[in-house]
Design a protein around this motif. Structure first.
Motif, mmCIF file in Angstrom:
data_model
loop_
_atom_site.group_PDB
_atom_site.id
_atom_site.type_symbol
_atom_site.label_atom_id
_atom_site.label_comp_id
_atom_site.label_asym_id
_atom_site.label_seq_id
_atom_site.Cartn_x
_atom_site.Cartn_y
_atom_site.Cartn_z
ATOM 1 N N TYR A 1 0.836 -1.198 0.000
ATOM 2 C CA TYR A 1 0.000 0.000 0.000
ATOM 3 C C TYR A 1 0.869 1.245 0.000
ATOM 4 C CZ TYR A 1 -3.833 3.111 1.469
ATOM 5 O OH TYR A 1 -4.781 4.108 1.558
ATOM 6 N N GLN B 1 -6.192 12.697 1.847
ATOM 7 C CA GLN B 1 -5.606 11.741 0.916
ATOM 8 C C GLN B 1 -5.877 12.165 -0.525
ATOM 9 O OE1 GLN B 1 -7.256 7.699 0.499
ATOM 10 N NE2 GLN B 1 -5.233 6.910 1.015
ATOM 11 N N TYR C 1 -4.218 6.710 -3.767
ATOM 12 C CA TYR C 1 -3.600 5.588 -3.101
ATOM 13 C C TYR C 1 -3.450 4.429 -4.080
ATOM 14 C CZ TYR C 1 -8.355 3.647 -2.626
ATOM 15 O OH TYR C 1 -9.612 3.167 -2.864
ATOM 16 N N MET D 1 -3.041 0.034 -3.955
ATOM 17 C CA MET D 1 -3.004 -1.183 -3.146
ATOM 18 C C MET D 1 -1.986 -2.190 -3.667
ATOM 19 S SD MET D 1 -6.695 -1.893 -1.620
ATOM 20 C CE MET D 1 -7.926 -0.641 -1.394
ATOM 21 N N SER E 1 2.439 1.208 3.639
ATOM 22 C CA SER E 1 2.181 0.238 4.704
ATOM 23 C C SER E 1 1.968 -1.142 4.106
ATOM 24 C CB SER E 1 0.945 0.619 5.529
ATOM 25 O OG SER E 1 -0.233 0.317 4.814
ATOM 26 N N LEU E 2 2.046 -2.138 4.973
ATOM 27 C CA LEU E 2 1.552 -3.441 4.601
ATOM 28 C C LEU E 2 0.037 -3.345 4.504
ATOM 29 C CD1 LEU E 2 3.755 -5.581 6.994
ATOM 30 C CD2 LEU E 2 3.939 -5.482 4.492
ATOM 31 N N LEU E 3 -0.567 -4.335 3.887
ATOM 32 C CA LEU E 3 -2.016 -4.311 3.719
ATOM 33 C C LEU E 3 -2.618 -5.558 4.340
ATOM 34 C CD1 LEU E 3 -3.921 -2.275 2.533
ATOM 35 C CD2 LEU E 3 -3.893 -3.524 0.395
ATOM 36 N N GLY F 1 -5.632 -4.187 6.618
ATOM 37 C CA GLY F 1 -5.811 -2.750 6.493
ATOM 38 C C GLY F 1 -5.454 -1.917 7.702
ATOM 39 N N HIS F 2 -5.018 -2.513 8.780
ATOM 40 C CA HIS F 2 -4.808 -1.720 9.982
ATOM 41 C C HIS F 2 -3.348 -1.604 10.372
ATOM 42 C CE1 HIS F 2 -9.104 -3.133 10.892
ATOM 43 N NE2 HIS F 2 -9.121 -2.058 10.168
ATOM 44 N N GLN F 3 -2.498 -1.651 9.392
ATOM 45 C CA GLN F 3 -1.089 -1.469 9.663
ATOM 46 C C GLN F 3 -0.769 0.013 9.680
ATOM 47 O OE1 GLN F 3 0.821 -4.180 10.285
ATOM 48 N NE2 GLN F 3 -1.152 -5.194 10.166
ATOM 49 N N PRO F 4 0.181 0.445 10.501
ATOM 50 C CA PRO F 4 0.538 1.866 10.509
ATOM 51 C C PRO F 4 1.133 2.270 9.174
ATOM 52 C CG PRO F 4 2.086 0.602 11.826
ATOM 53 C CD PRO F 4 0.971 -0.329 11.459
ATOM 54 N N GLN F 5 0.795 3.452 8.724
ATOM 55 C CA GLN F 5 1.424 3.981 7.532
ATOM 56 C C GLN F 5 2.682 4.734 7.943
ATOM 57 O OE1 GLN F 5 -1.075 5.910 4.597
ATOM 58 N NE2 GLN F 5 -2.860 4.713 5.206
ATOM 59 N N HIS F 6 3.746 4.470 7.217
ATOM 60 C CA HIS F 6 5.027 5.125 7.469
ATOM 61 C C HIS F 6 5.194 6.245 6.452
ATOM 62 C CE1 HIS F 6 6.223 1.987 10.312
ATOM 63 N NE2 HIS F 6 5.554 1.183 9.500
ATOM 64 N N PHE F 7 5.512 7.419 6.957
ATOM 65 C CA PHE F 7 5.528 8.613 6.122
ATOM 66 C C PHE F 7 6.936 9.002 5.705
ATOM 67 C CE2 PHE F 7 1.240 10.489 6.210
ATOM 68 C CZ PHE F 7 0.621 9.588 7.044
#
Lengths: 116, 114
Positions: free
Chosen positions: B31, B45, B48, B50, B94-96, B99-105
């Motif tokens: 993701y 956003q 995006y 996937m 993020s991993l998918l 769907g609830h993995q933290p997004q790294h910025f």
């Protein structure tokens, strides 16, 4: 409708004290994730802590803990033993499922100032 | 070191001059996403993705294009930039897994369109 509400635009705390930053959320999904991010004045977004909607225990990461009250739909961040370097903007965010594109919905943020 | 890298970090340009902000991640994340941050409006956003060749619009896609030809890269393209696209832009990944993995910025790109 606002999905994440942070009611405190600004907070002060003295060094070494604990501080709680409030966050309430709105969702009809059963499965979701709650996150806190820190944004220092330099601008980067730093992931702090995560709580899953099915997690029964409150998340903790070092000096950060998340006070998760599912029935009240609140996910407050607690910072213990504040340090001067904790001064920053703090954002609460929620991630829902496929229908929302797995986007992070952010609150407007709370500006935290730690004083000596 | 696991990271999301955006370039450039700062850019001042003029209306109508096409530009690309690159984003690359080395964490093998499925993701990837672009956000813009504006005072009083928070983070929103833009687009995006996937997975490779799978992209979709976020909340504010007008005036932007993206592509995902490789898993690690997700460039943001402004074909004809306008002053209302002046903003702070973040790429995230993020991993998918559910769907609830933290997004790294990434560290952000400050874009000024004159």
């Amino acid at each position: 409708a606002q999905k994440i509400t942070q009611t405190q635009p600004g907070m002060f705390v003295q060094e070494k004290e604990a501080v709680t930053l409030d966050c309430t959320y709105d969702t009809s999904d059963q499965s979701y994730g709650l996150f806190w991010y820190k944004q220092p004045s330099s601008g980067e977004m730093i992931f702090l802590i995560y709580q899953g909607s099915y997690d029964e225990q409150n998340a903790t990461e070092g000096r950060y803990s998340l006070n998760f009250q599912k029935a009240r739909k609140s996910a407050n961040l607690v910072i213990s033993a504040s340090q001067l370097g904790d001064s920053a903007m703090y954002f609460c965010a929620m991630r829902e499922g496929h229908n929302s594109g797995y986007a992070l919905n952010f609150g407007k943020g709370t500006s935290l100032l730690v004083t000596p | 070191e696991a990271q999301v890298t955006q370039n450039p970090r700062y850019l001042i340009t003029v209306t109508g001059k096409k530009l690309t902000v690159t984003c690359s991640q080395n964490m093998n994340h499925e993701y990837m996403s672009w956000y813009r941050q504006d005072p009083g409006l928070g983070l929103r956003q833009i687009y995006y993705s996937m997975n490779v060749e799978v992209t979709d619009k976020g909340d504010v896609p007008e005036g932007y294009k993206v592509s995902r030809k490789e898993k690690r890269n997700f460039p943001l393209i402004l074909e004809s930039p306008s002053p209302n696209q002046t903003s702070l832009y973040f790429c995230a990944s993020s991993l998918l897994r559910e769907g609830h993995q933290p997004q790294h910025f990434g560290d952000g790109t400050r874009l000024s369109i004159l």
